[in-house]
Design a protein around this motif. Structure first.
Motif, PDB file in Angstrom:
ATOM      1  N   ALA A  26      76.090  20.453  16.173  1.00  0.00           N
ATOM      2  CA  ALA A  26      76.322  21.810  16.653  1.00  0.00           C
ATOM      3  C   ALA A  26      77.527  21.840  17.582  1.00  0.00           C
ATOM      4  O   ALA A  26      77.940  20.806  18.129  1.00  0.00           O
ATOM      5  N   THR A  27      78.094  23.014  17.791  1.00  0.00           N
ATOM      6  CA  THR A  27      79.286  23.157  18.621  1.00  0.00           C
ATOM      7  C   THR A  27      79.064  22.627  20.035  1.00  0.00           C
ATOM      8  O   THR A  27      79.943  21.981  20.610  1.00  0.00           O
ATOM      9  N   HIS A  28      77.874  22.858  20.595  1.00  0.00           N
ATOM     10  CA  HIS A  28      77.623  22.415  21.962  1.00  0.00           C
ATOM     11  C   HIS A  28      77.405  20.901  22.066  1.00  0.00           C
ATOM     12  O   HIS A  28      77.306  20.351  23.163  1.00  0.00           O
ATOM     13  N   GLU A  29      77.361  20.211  20.917  1.00  0.00           N
ATOM     14  CA  GLU A  29      77.143  18.766  20.930  1.00  0.00           C
ATOM     15  C   GLU A  29      78.429  17.964  20.869  1.00  0.00           C
ATOM     16  O   GLU A  29      78.397  16.733  20.858  1.00  0.00           O
ATOM     17  N   LYS A  41      78.725  14.204  22.394  1.00  0.00           N
ATOM     18  CA  LYS A  41      77.914  14.039  23.600  1.00  0.00           C
ATOM     19  C   LYS A  41      76.743  13.098  23.331  1.00  0.00           C
ATOM     20  O   LYS A  41      76.180  13.075  22.233  1.00  0.00           O
ATOM     21  N   LEU A  42      76.377  12.326  24.340  1.00  0.00           N
ATOM     22  CA  LEU A  42      75.261  11.399  24.199  1.00  0.00           C
ATOM     23  C   LEU A  42      73.962  12.176  24.085  1.00  0.00           C
ATOM     24  O   LEU A  42      73.703  13.110  24.839  1.00  0.00           O
ATOM     25  N   ASN A 254      83.881   8.968  19.351  1.00  0.00           N
ATOM     26  CA  ASN A 254      84.954   9.893  18.951  1.00  0.00           C
ATOM     27  C   ASN A 254      84.781  10.317  17.496  1.00  0.00           C
ATOM     28  O   ASN A 254      84.565   9.482  16.620  1.00  0.00           O
ATOM     29  N   LEU A 255      84.918  11.601  17.247  1.00  0.00           N
ATOM     30  CA  LEU A 255      84.778  12.148  15.893  1.00  0.00           C
ATOM     31  C   LEU A 255      86.136  12.566  15.345  1.00  0.00           C
ATOM     32  O   LEU A 255      86.879  13.315  16.000  1.00  0.00           O
ATOM     33  N   VAL A 256      86.457  12.082  14.138  1.00  0.00           N
ATOM     34  CA  VAL A 256      87.672  12.486  13.425  1.00  0.00           C
ATOM     35  C   VAL A 256      87.303  12.667  11.946  1.00  0.00           C
ATOM     36  O   VAL A 256      86.148  12.914  11.628  1.00  0.00           O
ATOM     37  N   GLN A 257      88.281  12.543  11.038  1.00  0.00           N
ATOM     38  CA  GLN A 257      88.017  12.767   9.613  1.00  0.00           C
ATOM     39  C   GLN A 257      88.948  11.923   8.764  1.00  0.00           C
ATOM     40  O   GLN A 257      89.978  11.429   9.232  1.00  0.00           O
ATOM     41  N   THR A 258      88.582  11.738   7.500  1.00  0.00           N
ATOM     42  CA  THR A 258      89.482  11.071   6.564  1.00  0.00           C
ATOM     43  C   THR A 258      90.392  12.117   5.917  1.00  0.00           C
ATOM     44  O   THR A 258      90.218  13.326   6.121  1.00  0.00           O
ATOM     45  N   LEU A 259      91.330  11.654   5.117  1.00  0.00           N
ATOM     46  CA  LEU A 259      92.175  12.582   4.369  1.00  0.00           C
ATOM     47  C   LEU A 259      91.331  13.491   3.478  1.00  0.00           C
ATOM     48  O   LEU A 259      91.711  14.628   3.196  1.00  0.00           O
TER      49      LEU A 259
END
Length: 554
Positions: A26-29, A41-42, A254-259
């Protein structure tokens, strides 16, 4: 042909809030770090799934200058699982600036199997490594200040274990003298620098299960000894709270993404040749709570990152891999078979057959754990069909299938068969067996690693190492898990012994107790904890223009 960074720069990036939503967050997480990155967030109290997802561990043969592409296969495999409509996440380590500016390069994959934003991840990212460097050096400053301020803890300056760190390869800092300049400049003593990823704080960050666990582990760090040869811990210096405060954001994954927009968690970055070589427990556990399939990796070859993942991380993670993927390239196998780098593009089945013994050793060592194993052949353009068939025929002697991975050029579409095999294997019943028991002595653990994983005769301890184990036994440290600090290029402790050497002994010159991380580091051969730059560092080729466009990163 576009370079990796050109491919990354031309990619369409999905807003990180949408990536989080697709992952089940969720957005708040999350805490966005701009448009394309976020901290998670933990959340210790929420179990999102009654059953954790399937865990896929990607490892490899011993690396060579010819390249293996383990991270590229990891990303491509995950993208292929997404294409097969499997809810998938990736858990990777953060790159260190040392290799990025030095020789190895980054750690975000390559070609059309990359994690983005590639430049940010390979440079400062969300500042985790800077926080670790600051916290580590704050502890070093506090330690020297205690000695300067009357030395109330009776610390022996000759027996200090805690060096300073820097996230750059700098051989000139391996051995230094500090405290010069007169009475107001501290107490003179010998010191040195390690690279940040070798810091025990890095190991602790990646093994901690929550903020309180992080603080408790920091308290247990042994920084040195008194004149009476008693250990001095961070708890004695009263700075565990301050150090944990400096790491309050760094502990968040940390959250990211692949191509291809597969959600990816990148967190922590210990090297596998001098530490445990895997992303954080929190990163992997978070992904397992959110996804049905989690693809992760262990640094360098199966003898280092693979073994340490299985024997050090798994007991804390509480989840064993459901499948192990071993990555190999025809080029690297021919190099292990004695072919010079300039001749690797020429078909050579005889050398390939010799080099395959290195792959065979890793297959056997990973099968020892009772987890299904598959092999991924990371394809290069010069590879021939005859070479491919030679590998596939060889692996069948171990009842293991090998699959072609063409993910650099095709992304997830280049790993369709590999992904299907991984799903089949991951849904089989496995019987995980640890390599050693907790109650085994350090020497017993060492011999099991050398004999079972490396294929050597056993371990030989220096007089110093033998004396250390006797001292450690007084404190109950002698039965801690073992982290072998060993060259990544060979199964032995001699980087020049390629292939599958036999009848060798691993020489342990000394141990470093890392009580906060919860293991003993065994320093072997000539392994260094502060690398140096090559004659032509990668930094020579990196540039940025007036518009901020980076070139030459990879």
């Amino acid at each position: 042909m576009q370079t990796d960074i050109e491919i990354a720069q031309s990619a369409t990036i999905t807003p990180i809030i949408e990536i989080a939503k697709s992952a089940g967050l969720a957005t708040h997480e999350i805490e966005p770090y701009g448009y394309d990155k976020a901290k998670i967030k933990l959340d210790d109290d929420v179990e999102r799934k009654t059953q954790l997802g399937k865990l896929i561990l990607v490892t490899s043969i011993n690396p060579t200058p010819a390249g293996e592409g383990k991270s590229t296969v990891t990303v491509g495999l995950a993208d292929a699982l997404q294409l097969a409509h499997k809810k998938t996440m990736i858990a990777l380590r953060e790159p260190s600036l040392g290799p990025v500016m030095g020789m190895k390069g980054g750690a975000t994959g390559g070609g059309y199997s990359q994690v983005i934003p590639m430049a940010d991840i390979n440079l400062h990212f969300t500042g985790d490594f800077h926080a670790l460097t600051a916290a580590h050096n704050m502890l070093a400053a506090t330690l020297d200040n205690s000695i300067y301020q009357g030395n109330p803890l009776n610390i022996d300056p000759r027996r200090i274990l805690w060096k300073r760190v820097l996230d750059i390869n700098d051989r000139a800092l391996r051995h230094v003298t500090i405290g010069l300049g007169g009475p107001t400049s501290g107490v003179p003593r010998e010191d040195g620098f390690d690279i940040t990823v070798a810091s025990e704080l890095m190991a602790i960050l990646t093994l901690s299960t929550n903020l309180q666990d992080l603080k408790n582990r920091i308290k247990r760090i042994v920084v040195g000894y008194t004149y009476d040869k008693e250990p001095v811990m961070v708890e004695d210096l009263h700075v565990a709270g301050a150090l944990t405060t400096l790491l309050k954001d760094a502990i968040k994954p940390n959250l990211v993404q692949t191509l291809a927009h597969t959600p990816t968690i990148i967190h922590g970055g210990p090297f596998a040749n001098i530490a445990q070589g895997t992303n954080s427990v929190l990163a992997t556990k978070t992904a397992l709570k959110l996804a049905d399939y989690v693809v992760t990796e262990g640094g360098f070859g199966a003898d280092l990152g693979g073994e340490k993942f299985l024997d050090v991380k798994v007991p804390i993670l509480g989840k064993t891999p459901d499948t192990i993927v071993i990555v190999a390239t025809i080029r690297a196998l021919k190099h292990h078979g004695g072919v010079a780098l300039d001749d690797l593009n020429t078909e050579n089945l005889e050398a390939l057959q010799v080099g395959l013994e290195n792959l065979g050793r890793h297959i056997q060592s990973m099968q020892r754990y009772g987890v299904p194993v598959v092999v991924a052949i990371n394809r290069f353009t010069a590879d021939t069909d005859a070479e491919m068939q030679t590998i596939k025929a060889y692996t069948q002697h171990f009842n293991v299938e090998a699959y072609t991975s063409d993910v650099w050029a095709k992304g997830g579409l280049g790993a369709t068969e590999l992904a299907q095999a991984v799903v089949e294997k991951a849904n089989q019943v496995s019987d995980f067996k640890p390599l050693y028991a907790t109650e085994d002595t350090a020497v017993e653990k060492l011999n099991k690693i050398v004999q079972t994983i490396y294929g050597g005769q056993g371990v030989e301890l220096s007089a110093k190492a033998e004396k250390q184990l006797l001292e450690f036994a007084k404190y109950g440290w002698d039965k801690l898990p073992i982290i072998m600090a060993k060259t990544q290029y060979s199964l032995s402790d001699n980087a020049k012994k390629l292939g599958a050497p036999r009848d060798f002994v691993i020489h342990v010159r000394e141990f470093v107790p890392k009580l906060g991380a919860g293991f003993l580091v065994a320093l072997t051969g000539s392994i260094l904890t502060m690398p140096g730059l090559p004659k032509h560092p990668a930094a020579y080729d990196i540039d940025i223009d007036e518009s901020g466009t980076i070139t030459g990163l990879f």
